[in-house]
Motif scaffolding. Sequence first.
Motif, PDB file in Angstrom:
ATOM      1  N   TYR A 199       2.912   6.915   0.101  1.00  0.00           N
ATOM      2  CA  TYR A 199       3.001   7.229   0.368  1.00  0.00           C
ATOM      3  C   TYR A 199       4.810   7.841   1.261  1.00  0.00           C
ATOM      4  N   ALA A 200       4.380   8.986   1.787  1.00  0.00           N
ATOM      5  CA  ALA A 200       5.075  10.236   2.902  1.00  0.00           C
ATOM      6  C   ALA A 200       5.113  10.139   4.931  1.00  0.00           C
ATOM      7  N   PRO A 201       6.627  10.606   5.135  1.00  0.00           N
ATOM      8  CA  PRO A 201       6.079  10.581   6.295  1.00  0.00           C
ATOM      9  C   PRO A 201       4.536  11.808   6.487  1.00  0.00           C
ATOM     10  N   VAL A 202       4.251  11.548   7.712  1.00  0.00           N
ATOM     11  CA  VAL A 202       3.062  12.932   7.730  1.00  0.00           C
ATOM     12  C   VAL A 202       3.749  14.102   7.807  1.00  0.00           C
ATOM     13  N   LYS A 203       3.337  15.156   7.232  1.00  0.00           N
ATOM     14  CA  LYS A 203       3.085  16.315   7.435  1.00  0.00           C
ATOM     15  C   LYS A 203       2.493  17.177   8.285  1.00  0.00           C
ATOM     16  N   PRO A 204       2.962  17.986   8.890  1.00  0.00           N
ATOM     17  CA  PRO A 204       1.720  19.105  10.248  1.00  0.00           C
ATOM     18  C   PRO A 204       0.784  19.922   9.524  1.00  0.00           C
ATOM     19  N   GLU A 205       0.608  20.019   8.448  1.00  0.00           N
ATOM     20  CA  GLU A 205      -0.008  20.473   7.996  1.00  0.00           C
ATOM     21  C   GLU A 205      -1.240  19.039   7.343  1.00  0.00           C
ATOM     22  N   GLU A 206      -0.904  17.804   6.897  1.00  0.00           N
ATOM     23  CA  GLU A 206      -1.566  16.947   7.144  1.00  0.00           C
ATOM     24  C   GLU A 206      -2.848  16.623   8.189  1.00  0.00           C
ATOM     25  N   VAL A 207      -2.303  17.310   9.146  1.00  0.00           N
ATOM     26  CA  VAL A 207      -3.259  16.781  10.559  1.00  0.00           C
ATOM     27  C   VAL A 207      -3.808  18.072  11.855  1.00  0.00           C
ATOM     28  N   ASP A 208      -4.585  17.816  11.833  1.00  0.00           N
ATOM     29  CA  ASP A 208      -5.032  18.884  12.894  1.00  0.00           C
ATOM     30  C   ASP A 208      -4.690  19.018  14.131  1.00  0.00           C
ATOM     31  N   SER A 209      -3.528  20.120  14.059  1.00  0.00           N
ATOM     32  CA  SER A 209      -2.413  20.426  15.081  1.00  0.00           C
ATOM     33  C   SER A 209      -3.326  20.742  16.210  1.00  0.00           C
ATOM     34  N   GLN A 210      -4.227  20.777  16.527  1.00  0.00           N
ATOM     35  CA  GLN A 210      -4.738  21.584  17.964  1.00  0.00           C
ATOM     36  C   GLN A 210      -5.475  20.775  18.389  1.00  0.00           C
ATOM     37  N   LEU A 211      -5.739  19.893  18.221  1.00  0.00           N
ATOM     38  CA  LEU A 211      -6.942  18.536  18.009  1.00  0.00           C
ATOM     39  C   LEU A 211      -5.806  17.909  18.722  1.00  0.00           C
ATOM     40  N   ARG A 212      -4.676  17.424  18.303  1.00  0.00           N
ATOM     41  CA  ARG A 212      -3.782  16.721  18.973  1.00  0.00           C
ATOM     42  C   ARG A 212      -3.097  17.450  20.004  1.00  0.00           C
ATOM     43  N   THR A 270       0.753  -1.157  -0.121  1.00  0.00           N
ATOM     44  CA  THR A 270       0.031  -0.165   0.215  1.00  0.00           C
ATOM     45  C   THR A 270       1.165   1.153   0.316  1.00  0.00           C
ATOM     46  N   VAL A 271       2.121   0.767   0.900  1.00  0.00           N
ATOM     47  CA  VAL A 271       2.606   2.248   1.300  1.00  0.00           C
ATOM     48  C   VAL A 271       3.804   2.503  -0.327  1.00  0.00           C
ATOM     49  N   ARG A 272       3.797   1.691  -1.095  1.00  0.00           N
ATOM     50  CA  ARG A 272       4.462   1.833  -2.607  1.00  0.00           C
ATOM     51  C   ARG A 272       3.096   2.079  -3.410  1.00  0.00           C
ATOM     52  N   ALA A 273       1.750   1.797  -3.596  1.00  0.00           N
ATOM     53  CA  ALA A 273       0.753   1.914  -4.270  1.00  0.00           C
ATOM     54  C   ALA A 273       0.418   3.418  -4.388  1.00  0.00           C
ATOM     55  N   GLU A 274      -0.049   4.067  -3.224  1.00  0.00           N
ATOM     56  CA  GLU A 274      -0.456   5.420  -2.850  1.00  0.00           C
ATOM     57  C   GLU A 274       0.776   6.247  -2.378  1.00  0.00           C
ATOM     58  N   ASP A 311      11.123  -3.385   0.540  1.00  0.00           N
ATOM     59  CA  ASP A 311      11.110  -2.874  -0.820  1.00  0.00           C
ATOM     60  C   ASP A 311      10.126  -1.792  -0.393  1.00  0.00           C
ATOM     61  N   ILE A 312      11.413  -0.733   0.137  1.00  0.00           N
ATOM     62  CA  ILE A 312      10.292   0.805   0.731  1.00  0.00           C
ATOM     63  C   ILE A 312      10.693   1.998  -0.138  1.00  0.00           C
ATOM     64  N   PRO A 313       9.807   2.307  -0.141  1.00  0.00           N
ATOM     65  CA  PRO A 313      10.105   3.603  -0.928  1.00  0.00           C
ATOM     66  C   PRO A 313      10.984   4.413  -0.704  1.00  0.00           C
ATOM     67  N   ASP A 314      11.861   5.551  -0.699  1.00  0.00           N
ATOM     68  CA  ASP A 314      13.234   6.711  -0.328  1.00  0.00           C
ATOM     69  C   ASP A 314      12.213   7.514   0.655  1.00  0.00           C
ATOM     70  N   ALA A 315      11.049   7.896   0.075  1.00  0.00           N
ATOM     71  CA  ALA A 315      10.094   9.162   0.427  1.00  0.00           C
ATOM     72  C   ALA A 315      10.095   8.321   1.828  1.00  0.00           C
ATOM     73  N   LEU A 316       9.883   7.196   2.263  1.00  0.00           N
ATOM     74  CA  LEU A 316       9.336   7.104   3.580  1.00  0.00           C
ATOM     75  C   LEU A 316      10.411   6.663   5.037  1.00  0.00           C
ATOM     76  N   VAL A 317      11.566   6.667   4.257  1.00  0.00           N
ATOM     77  CA  VAL A 317      12.994   6.107   4.700  1.00  0.00           C
ATOM     78  C   VAL A 317      12.630   7.071   5.315  1.00  0.00           C
ATOM     79  N   ALA A 318      12.215   7.789   6.799  1.00  0.00           N
ATOM     80  CA  ALA A 318      13.138   9.038   7.113  1.00  0.00           C
ATOM     81  C   ALA A 318      13.190   8.712   8.741  1.00  0.00           C
TER      82      ALA A 318
END
Length: 234
Positions: free
Chosen positions: A75-88, A69-73, A107-114
């Motif tokens: 994925y990258a690490p979640v960015k602060p603007e992608e979640v409700d920071s006040q709620l968290r 799913t990571v490869r098909a969709e 087989d992990i995309p480079d974008a998620l190796v962080a």
Amino acid sequence: MLDIADLERRFSYPDDVGRAWVRTAFVSSIDGSATDRQGRSGDLGGEPDEQLFALLRSLSDVILVAAGTVRAERYAPVKPEEVDSQLRERLGLSPVPPIAVISASLDIPDALVAPGQLLYTCSTSPSERRDELAETMDVVVAGERQVDCRAVVDDLAARGLRRVSCEGGPTLHGELIAQDLVDEVCLTIGPILTAGPGPRIAHGDAVTERTMRLAELIEADGVLLTRWMRDRSA
């Protein structure tokens, strides 16, 4: 536009989570396909699903997902603007939830190796690649020939990551169901028929039946947002 405060109330995790609570989040067509004609799930539920998806991420301690799913969709690490920071912040959660990937092949995309991201694998995975990924990610061996989902969930709980939101894919979902680790399913049903060979939201080698009860049902622009809770009373 959905009322986010109402969605939060209706989809919040239990207050007294003393263990890992596994929520799975999926979208499907009316006829049960988990993917559209491009082989992806993202557009099936439209804007209502996008809003719910963002909220579910905002409510979670960690996002659990299989490498396919990571490869098909993409994925990258979640960015602060992608979640409700006040709620968290109000819930006492970290600024963003880490992503925990399950992979035997590594087989992990480079974008998620962080830094901050988790990788669960098995002892038969390629050792050189495992060591390479461990220089950046937090790599955990959980199982011998395949990844043991129960060991994964136990490890997440030990880290204090108890609000688990699993975003796929169907094979991982099937394994979680087989081990009776799914506490709830948040399923969006898009107003479309696809036919074709699209996968279901869960599949595995054996038929497994787990009794669920409908906890929430919301209709928005023809899209159904549902929440199903595991009924363990039987």
